[in-house]
Design a protein around this motif. Structure first.
Motif, PDB file in Angstrom:
ATOM      1  N   ARG A 127       1.088  -0.869  -0.352  1.00 38.54           N
ATOM      2  CA  ARG A 127       0.025  -0.741  -0.053  1.00 38.54           C
ATOM      3  C   ARG A 127       1.185   0.851  -0.334  1.00 38.54           C
ATOM      4  NH1 ARG A 127      -5.032   2.104   1.649  1.00 38.54           N
ATOM      5  NH2 ARG A 127      -5.158   3.713   3.592  1.00 38.54           N
ATOM      6  N   HIS A 128       1.806   1.142   0.618  1.00 36.86           N
ATOM      7  CA  HIS A 128       2.782   2.815   0.853  1.00 36.86           C
ATOM      8  C   HIS A 128       4.406   2.404   0.267  1.00 36.86           C
ATOM      9  CE1 HIS A 128      -0.258   4.403   4.122  1.00 36.86           C
ATOM     10  NE2 HIS A 128       0.270   3.174   4.855  1.00 36.86           N
ATOM     11  N   GLY A 129       4.107   1.563  -1.025  1.00 35.41           N
ATOM     12  CA  GLY A 129       4.997   1.643  -2.160  1.00 35.41           C
ATOM     13  C   GLY A 129       6.671   0.838  -1.272  1.00 35.41           C
ATOM     14  N   GLY A 187      13.971  14.525  17.948  1.00 34.63           N
ATOM     15  CA  GLY A 187      13.320  14.310  18.654  1.00 34.63           C
ATOM     16  C   GLY A 187      12.366  14.222  18.166  1.00 34.63           C
ATOM     17  N   ALA A 188      11.643  14.839  17.525  1.00 30.44           N
ATOM     18  CA  ALA A 188      10.452  14.546  16.649  1.00 30.44           C
ATOM     19  C   ALA A 188      10.438  14.006  15.082  1.00 30.44           C
ATOM     20  CB  ALA A 188       9.285  15.283  16.333  1.00 30.44           C
ATOM     21  N   GLY A 189       9.882  13.613  14.987  1.00 33.32           N
ATOM     22  CA  GLY A 189       9.577  12.930  13.375  1.00 33.32           C
ATOM     23  C   GLY A 189       8.502  13.020  12.181  1.00 33.32           C
ATOM     24  N   VAL A 190       8.519  13.340  10.938  1.00 32.83           N
ATOM     25  CA  VAL A 190       7.520  13.533   9.768  1.00 32.83           C
ATOM     26  C   VAL A 190       7.004  11.895   9.569  1.00 32.83           C
ATOM     27  CG1 VAL A 190       6.874  14.280   7.849  1.00 32.83           C
ATOM     28  CG2 VAL A 190       7.809  15.648   9.826  1.00 32.83           C
ATOM     29  N   VAL A 191       6.127  12.097   9.135  1.00 26.78           N
ATOM     30  CA  VAL A 191       5.515  10.938   8.473  1.00 26.78           C
ATOM     31  C   VAL A 191       4.517  11.253   6.624  1.00 26.78           C
ATOM     32  CG1 VAL A 191       5.590   8.280   9.263  1.00 26.78           C
ATOM     33  CG2 VAL A 191       3.529  10.029   8.908  1.00 26.78           C
ATOM     34  N   PHE A 192       4.474  10.660   6.046  1.00 29.92           N
ATOM     35  CA  PHE A 192       3.983  11.135   4.605  1.00 29.92           C
ATOM     36  C   PHE A 192       2.366   9.986   4.123  1.00 29.92           C
ATOM     37  CE2 PHE A 192       8.202  13.415   4.399  1.00 29.92           C
ATOM     38  CZ  PHE A 192       7.812  14.604   4.337  1.00 29.92           C
ATOM     39  N   ASP A 193       1.677  10.311   4.460  1.00 30.52           N
ATOM     40  CA  ASP A 193       0.517   8.925   4.103  1.00 30.52           C
ATOM     41  C   ASP A 193       0.088   9.580   2.733  1.00 30.52           C
ATOM     42  OD1 ASP A 193      -1.102   7.222   4.047  1.00 30.52           O
ATOM     43  OD2 ASP A 193      -1.731   7.835   6.093  1.00 30.52           O
ATOM     44  N   GLU A 194       0.591   9.561   1.622  1.00 27.60           N
ATOM     45  CA  GLU A 194      -0.417   9.414   0.420  1.00 27.60           C
ATOM     46  C   GLU A 194      -1.267   9.087   0.200  1.00 27.60           C
ATOM     47  OE1 GLU A 194       2.644   9.398  -3.267  1.00 27.60           O
ATOM     48  OE2 GLU A 194       3.808   9.443  -1.366  1.00 27.60           O
ATOM     49  N   HIS A 195      -2.089   8.200   1.078  1.00 26.38           N
ATOM     50  CA  HIS A 195      -3.203   7.395   0.886  1.00 26.38           C
ATOM     51  C   HIS A 195      -4.639   8.331   2.154  1.00 26.38           C
ATOM     52  CE1 HIS A 195      -2.011   4.585  -1.389  1.00 26.38           C
ATOM     53  NE2 HIS A 195      -0.692   4.513  -0.812  1.00 26.38           N
ATOM     54  N   ALA A 196      -3.869   9.080   2.798  1.00 20.84           N
ATOM     55  CA  ALA A 196      -4.473   9.543   4.264  1.00 20.84           C
ATOM     56  C   ALA A 196      -6.138  10.678   3.839  1.00 20.84           C
ATOM     57  CB  ALA A 196      -3.573  10.499   5.151  1.00 20.84           C
ATOM     58  N   GLN A 213      -6.336  11.815  -0.515  1.00 18.32           N
ATOM     59  CA  GLN A 213      -5.767  13.648  -0.762  1.00 18.32           C
ATOM     60  C   GLN A 213      -4.311  13.761  -0.189  1.00 18.32           C
ATOM     61  OE1 GLN A 213      -9.074  16.646   0.232  1.00 18.32           O
ATOM     62  NE2 GLN A 213     -10.471  15.278   0.548  1.00 18.32           N
ATOM     63  N   GLY A 214      -4.368  12.822   0.998  1.00 18.79           N
ATOM     64  CA  GLY A 214      -2.691  12.615   1.708  1.00 18.79           C
ATOM     65  C   GLY A 214      -2.997  13.682   3.110  1.00 18.79           C
ATOM     66  N   GLU A 215      -2.080  13.311   4.003  1.00 17.50           N
ATOM     67  CA  GLU A 215      -1.609  13.990   4.657  1.00 17.50           C
ATOM     68  C   GLU A 215      -0.082  14.142   5.459  1.00 17.50           C
ATOM     69  OE1 GLU A 215      -4.887  13.315   7.460  1.00 17.50           O
ATOM     70  OE2 GLU A 215      -3.603  12.068   8.727  1.00 17.50           O
ATOM     71  N   LEU A 216      -0.207  14.711   6.303  1.00 14.32           N
ATOM     72  CA  LEU A 216       0.849  15.149   6.996  1.00 14.32           C
ATOM     73  C   LEU A 216       1.415  14.890   8.257  1.00 14.32           C
ATOM     74  CD1 LEU A 216       4.544  16.679   5.743  1.00 14.32           C
ATOM     75  CD2 LEU A 216       3.458  16.611   8.300  1.00 14.32           C
ATOM     76  N   ARG A 217       1.670  14.032   9.006  1.00 20.84           N
ATOM     77  CA  ARG A 217       1.551  13.470  10.634  1.00 20.84           C
ATOM     78  C   ARG A 217       3.186  13.895  11.083  1.00 20.84           C
ATOM     79  NH1 ARG A 217      -1.750   9.857   8.507  1.00 20.84           N
ATOM     80  NH2 ARG A 217      -0.219   8.108   8.789  1.00 20.84           N
ATOM     81  N   VAL A 218       3.047  14.845  12.227  1.00 22.65           N
ATOM     82  CA  VAL A 218       3.752  15.237  13.009  1.00 22.65           C
ATOM     83  C   VAL A 218       4.221  14.045  14.100  1.00 22.65           C
ATOM     84  CG1 VAL A 218       5.853  16.942  13.939  1.00 22.65           C
ATOM     85  CG2 VAL A 218       4.042  17.654  11.480  1.00 22.65           C
ATOM     86  N   GLY A 274       9.039  14.416   1.272  1.00 20.85           N
ATOM     87  CA  GLY A 274       8.229  13.351   0.801  1.00 20.85           C
ATOM     88  C   GLY A 274       6.924  14.152   0.334  1.00 20.85           C
ATOM     89  N   VAL A 275       6.067  13.477  -0.572  1.00 25.80           N
ATOM     90  CA  VAL A 275       4.855  13.758  -0.686  1.00 25.80           C
ATOM     91  C   VAL A 275       3.663  14.612  -0.310  1.00 25.80           C
ATOM     92  CG1 VAL A 275       2.548  13.883  -3.201  1.00 25.80           C
ATOM     93  CG2 VAL A 275       5.743  12.429  -3.045  1.00 25.80           C
ATOM     94  N   ALA A 276       3.614  15.964  -0.189  1.00 20.42           N
ATOM     95  CA  ALA A 276       2.939  16.566   0.568  1.00 20.42           C
ATOM     96  C   ALA A 276       2.056  17.323   0.255  1.00 20.42           C
ATOM     97  CB  ALA A 276       2.966  16.963   2.008  1.00 20.42           C
ATOM     98  N   TRP A 277       0.423  18.250   0.276  1.00 15.18           N
ATOM     99  CA  TRP A 277       0.138  18.865  -0.429  1.00 15.18           C
ATOM    100  C   TRP A 277      -0.207  19.063  -2.186  1.00 15.18           C
ATOM    101  CZ3 TRP A 277       3.413  20.017   3.674  1.00 15.18           C
ATOM    102  CH2 TRP A 277       2.739  20.081   4.856  1.00 15.18           C
ATOM    103  N   GLY A 278       0.544  17.474  -2.897  1.00 15.62           N
ATOM    104  CA  GLY A 278       0.289  17.759  -4.080  1.00 15.62           C
ATOM    105  C   GLY A 278       1.732  17.375  -4.393  1.00 15.62           C
ATOM    106  N   ALA A 279       2.783  17.569  -3.869  1.00 19.56           N
ATOM    107  CA  ALA A 279       4.042  18.108  -4.372  1.00 19.56           C
ATOM    108  C   ALA A 279       4.947  17.432  -3.385  1.00 19.56           C
ATOM    109  CB  ALA A 279       4.436  19.348  -4.607  1.00 19.56           C
ATOM    110  N   GLU A 280       6.337  16.882  -4.230  1.00 19.08           N
ATOM    111  CA  GLU A 280       7.179  16.312  -3.265  1.00 19.08           C
ATOM    112  C   GLU A 280       8.092  18.667  -2.425  1.00 19.08           C
ATOM    113  OE1 GLU A 280      10.340  12.645  -4.667  1.00 19.08           O
ATOM    114  OE2 GLU A 280      10.809  15.042  -5.574  1.00 19.08           O
ATOM    115  N   ARG A 281       7.947  17.752  -1.357  1.00 12.05           N
ATOM    116  CA  ARG A 281       8.566  18.666  -0.718  1.00 12.05           C
ATOM    117  C   ARG A 281       9.172  18.454   0.529  1.00 12.05           C
ATOM    118  NH1 ARG A 281       4.237  22.823  -1.354  1.00 12.05           N
ATOM    119  NH2 ARG A 281       3.017  21.753  -2.347  1.00 12.05           N
TER     120      ARG A 281
END
Length: 830
Positions: free
Chosen positions: A120-122, A608-617, A621-626, A594-601
């Protein structure tokens, strides 16, 4: 620390790149992809290709049966954000068939669901199907019932192969339709593990797996320890660790680990698995011969992302150890970075026995019952570790430049270290084509500091182009530094002759509507930034104030202060616009792409924090989670989204941060919860005398028996406050002693051997009703003074603890205890 004499001054270290004698072999191995796939995988003698392009995979080990199934998806996304492109996982037989005839693929054992999430996530999937895995599991993963049979495991004994065939058929049923022919994620299958002297049996297992219905373009085998493989049938995979838990307590830092911090073309590590071989296997072996090196690319599956701890030996691995080892292997010639472990986990509770490797099952090492954290980049509970940032920085480079690197051969300078005790000669190498390449330097190794190298410059001679001597002014290579610098790198038509900064990635910044390509680089801490541009490939240069631009046949940019505003803008001779953005070393280690808001960014997140890019959420439409602290957090984006993002349940403030746009998340309007909140550990039973040392296999120290926790362990009670959220909260324990266990009621929920590290326990893994009612009980045992146990220097006691001592003076204490709260911020399109 031993004082180090500075190395002799050097005006220039030289290396000559030779032209390849012949192109790589193709079609010479019986490893082929499914017919008609759009991106066929092929193996040449020097690298792999996918869809006709050189391919540089990054694989990371994550054991699905050691992690809650409900959290698999988010953890896979963390791995993907960390630059992992393929997930490797042992399919551990005893986890699935502890009771004969009852093969379970439910819950946390659901292999098919795990594989489908990868798809699902390539993410590619590499099942390591055994049947023997090791993996620090009871019996190496073979079920107890199998070992009671009259058969000889790990041989072609028909009485052994019969249940193996049933097991392989069960795996094949789970992965049916998930092979490459059906668009599935399975790109490779590993047969067995660390079996070094039975090529015929390995071939039998491969044929059995194929007959059961398993299919992959790549069939692999671990290749360390003088392995003998069936010719051409299995792709040999290598490894290398910065430390070991399986060597002797008093053996010091093993030479087999030390050598991984040198640039060399030796692939084998005869130390991995040496504790389980009847005799040491040394010297030349078939897979490390000149003939084998000419037929197979250098592929790895077990570069140490960390290291487990055993009772008798408890190594501590630092982030720089992992980062330096990984980068050095790329410089050595690796064309596949594979890590063990990339994600830690927890041993499941067996229905009949505990499931860890132990003296009780004839193994030479006693491992903890529950924890399999492995000090991995992503921890036992998904915690972000500094090593995750170190490796992600390298994987971003491989994602954008791996197709350039993969075909490049590794070249070593004529002047190399004289041996593994040589700490004075600078360690460096070049991966190069005919006229371009990448310089690799490693000046870090564990335990023994390497000296700084002042007044250093390099000269690299190419067969199809003039030599490069750089930087223009010699620099000091600092103690502990490791880096990769580009040589004649093409960026959107601009030729970057060299940079004293490491390429991170490229991103298209179309904020002005011109689609400018930006090369992001990471400064090497302690080394001045210098960019050298081929003047023939540009028409104009604009540098930040304070930078010095020297115009000649080469445009030299010096005096650049790294940061989010250190952008050099170039108009190329082809009419394109290119940017060179040099981040400081600390900021670069917070970068995600990663891809967020329709483009690579490019996204910068707090340490100490982290980011995931979920194109299927959000319905595709996709979303970014911190994932970050429960209090306020922030992230910065390049290029900025067309509209300010919306963070669920929070307020967002926007500001400029150099060429980035930063968004500060301030919570839901209420006072933010503190990230750390004090907890209280109440001593309810004083410690008794340390258990008498006991030895097991090979005379190594054995972990204390269970009964000692009920009689002589110090016991502490921890109450979970009303209103404390269980989700996203860790109990962090600062403690000293020998071994510790945590219980909810009578259930063992966590354990740890003391090595000076804090002890984290995730509350959402514990039975909530009992936890709220009964709280946690921590039981800590002291260590006898004469126990033959290796603990890292400085970890004998923990300064932040004050506690009881037994009659022998062994310190046992639970000191500072705190609730560590994190939160997931869901960032959607504005």
């Amino acid at each position: 620390m031993t004082s180090l004499r500075p190395p002799p001054r050097s005006t220039s270290l030289r290396l000559r790149v030779s032209a390849p004698a012949e192109p790589p072999l193709t079609g010479h191995l019986p490893l082929t992809d499914a017919p008609g796939v759009p991106d066929p995988i092929e193996v040449t003698s020097r690298y792999l290709t996918r869809g006709g392009r050189p391919w540089f995979p990054v694989s990371g080990e994550f054991h699905y049966t050691r992690y809650p199934a409900g959290e698999w998806e988010e953890e896979l996304l963390k791995m993907k954000a960390g630059g992992v492109t393929a997930v490797a996982s042992y399919v551990i037989w005893i986890h699935h068939e502890e009771t004969e005839g009852r093969i379970r693929f439910d819950g946390d054992r659901d292999l098919r669901r795990f594989a489908r999430l990868c798809a699902r996530h390539g993410l590619d999937l590499i099942p390591r199907i055994g049947p023997w895995s090791h993996a620090e599991v009871r019996n190496g993963g073979l079920p107890d019932w199998l070992l009671t049979r009259a058969c000889t495991p790990r041989t072609d004994d028909p009485a052994y192969l019969e249940p193996v065939r049933t097991w392989f058929e069960a795996i094949a049923g789970q992965l049916s339709g998930l092979d490459r022919a059906h668009g599935g994620p399975v790109v490779a299958i590993q047969i067995e593990n660390e079996l070094y002297d039975q090529p015929g049996h390995l071939l039998t297992l491969k044929r059995m797996a194929q007959a059961a219905g398993l299919s992959a373009p790549l069939w692999t085998s671990t290749a360390w320890g003088g392995v003998q493989l069936p010719p051409g049938e299995l792709l040999p995979l290598y490894g290398g660790y910065p430390e070991t838990f399986w060597t002797e307590a008093d053996g010091g830092w093993p030479d087999t680990c030390r050598k991984h911090f040198f640039f060399t073309h030796q692939r084998d590590d005869e130390g991995i698995g040496a504790d389980l071989r009847p005799t040491p296997v040394r010297g030349a072996d078939p897979t490390d011969s000149a003939d084998s090196a000419a037929r197979f690319p250098w592929v790895t599956c077990e570069l140490g992302g960390g290291m487990a701890v055993s009772y008798h030996r408890r190594p501590r691995v630092e982030a720089a150890d992992v980062g330096a080892l990984g980068l050095t292997k790329i410089g050595c010639g690796s064309v596949w970075q594979g890590y063990y472990m990339f994600h830690g986990g927890t041993n499941p509770l067996g229905e009949r026995t505990t499931l860890q490797e132990s003296h009780a099952t004839g193994y030479p090492n006693d491992l903890p019952v529950r924890t399999y954290d492995f000090q991995a980049p992503l921890g036992e509970y998904g915690q972000y570790r500094p090593s995750y940032d170190e490796l992600r920085l390298q994987h971003l480079l491989l994602a954008d430049f791996g197709s350039l690197l993969a075909p490049m051969e590794s070249f070593l300078p004529a002047r190399q270290p004289s041996g593994q005790d040589d700490r004075d000669t600078l360690r460096w190498a070049v991966r190069a084509s005919a006229d371009s390449g990448f310089l690799f330097v490693n000046n870090h190794q564990p335990h023994e500091e390497l000296p700084a190298h002042p007044d250093t410059s390099f000269t690299v001679e190419f067969p199809a182009g003039p030599a490069l001597t750089f930087p223009s002014t010699p620099v000091t290579v600092p103690t502990g530094a490791y880096f990769c610098w580009p040589l004649r790198l093409d960026v959107g038509g601009l030729r970057l002759d060299w940079a004293t900064a490491q390429p991170v990635c490229t991103v298209v910044d179309d904020g002005d509507g011109d689609g400018r390509t930006v090369l992001v680089l990471a400064a090497t801490e302690g080394v001045p930034v210098e960019l050298a541009l081929d003047a023939r490939t540009l028409t104009s240069v604009r540098a930040p104030s304070g930078a010095c631009v020297t115009l000649d046949d080469r445009v030299l940019i010096t005096g650049l202060r790294p940061g989010t505003d250190a952008l050099v803008e170039v108009d190329t001779a082809d009419g394109e616009r290119v940017g060179l953005l040099v981040l400081d070393a600390r900021t670069a280690r917070t970068a995600y792409k990663g891809v967020a808001w329709g483009a690579e960014r490019l996204v910068l997140c707090e340490a100490g924090a982290g980011v995931v890019f979920d194109e299927h959420a959000r319905d595709g439409q996709g979303e970014l989670r911190v994932h970050g602290p429960a209090g306020a957090t922030s992230f910065a984006v390049l290029p900025a989204p067309p509209r300010p993002p919306v963070v669920k349940g929070a307020y967002v403030r926007e500001s400029a941060d150099g060429v980035f746009t930063r968004y500060r998340v301030t919570g839901d309007g209420r006072e933010p919860r503190p990230v750390l909140r004090a907890a209280e550990a109440v001593l309810v039973r004083a410690v008794g005398p340390a258990p008498e040392p006991v030895t097991g296999v090979r005379g190594r120290a054995s972990a204390p028996a269970d009964e000692h926790y009920d009689t002589t362990a110090a016991e502490y009670a921890i109450t979970v406050p009303d209103g404390l959220p269980l989700t996203g909260t860790l109990l962090r324990v600062h403690w000293s002693g020998d071994v510790a266990r945590a219980y909810v009621g009578d259930t063992l929920v966590a354990d740890q051997f003391h090595s000076g590290r804090v002890w984290d326990i995730a509350l959402d893994r514990l039975p909530a009703f009992a936890l709220r009612g009964e709280g946690l009980r921590l039981r800590v045992l002291p260590r006898a003074a004469d126990a033959r146990v290796y603990v890292p220097e400085g970890a004998q006691g923990t300064p932040s603890t004050e506690g009881a001592s037994d009659a022998g003076g062994a310190v046992v204490a639970v000191g500072r205890v705190e609730w560590v709260m994190t939160r997931t911020w869901v960032v959607g399109e504005g």
